[in-house]
Design a protein around this motif. Structure first.
Motif, PDB file in Angstrom:
ATOM      1  N   TYR A 180      -3.721  -6.952   6.154  1.00  0.00           N
ATOM      2  CA  TYR A 180      -4.107  -5.988   7.349  1.00  0.00           C
ATOM      3  C   TYR A 180      -4.334  -4.731   6.494  1.00  0.00           C
ATOM      4  N   GLY A 181      -4.865  -3.705   7.396  1.00  0.00           N
ATOM      5  CA  GLY A 181      -5.372  -2.346   6.983  1.00  0.00           C
ATOM      6  C   GLY A 181      -4.006  -1.391   7.362  1.00  0.00           C
TER       7      GLY A 181
ATOM      8  N   HIS B  83      -3.183   2.626   7.853  1.00  0.00           N
ATOM      9  CA  HIS B  83      -3.871   3.823   7.891  1.00  0.00           C
ATOM     10  C   HIS B  83      -2.910   5.356   8.062  1.00  0.00           C
TER      11      HIS B  83
ATOM     12  N   LYS C 219       0.989   0.176   1.465  1.00  0.00           N
ATOM     13  CA  LYS C 219       0.954  -0.933   2.702  1.00  0.00           C
ATOM     14  C   LYS C 219       2.399  -1.500   2.829  1.00  0.00           C
TER      15      LYS C 219
ATOM     16  N   GLU D 239      -4.792  -1.934  11.134  1.00  0.00           N
ATOM     17  CA  GLU D 239      -5.720  -2.694  11.302  1.00  0.00           C
ATOM     18  C   GLU D 239      -5.584  -4.117  11.008  1.00  0.00           C
TER      19      GLU D 239
END
Length: 78
Positions: free
Chosen positions: A6-7, A9, A48, A73
């Motif tokens: 996953y991202g 942000h 992350k 994301e």
């Protein structure tokens, strides 16, 4: 096997909200009952997270006035 990457942000969303320092985030989290050390907040912003409590996630959403989709994301569908 499914791709579950996953991202993350948080740094970008903070920047969009005018927050440039991880130090700014710590007292805002504490005011919402999330007490993290300076190094924990730094890692949360620059890396992350592999694990994230729902309380911390909800505090971030409240502080940044954003949605979960803006912070996290999901993996791209193949």
């Amino acid at each position: 096997m499914a791709d579950l990457d996953y991202g993350w942000h948080l740094r970008e969303v903070m920047s969009e909200r005018g927050m440039v320092s991880t130090a700014e985030l710590r007292p805002l989290l504490a005011a919402r009952g999330v007490h993290l050390s300076p190094s924990q907040v730094y890692r949360l912003v620059v890396n992350k997270p592999e694990r994230l409590s729902l309380r911390t996630l909800m505090a971030l959403l409240d502080i940044l006035d954003c949605t979960m989709e803006e912070l996290i994301e999901p993996p791209k569908q193949m």
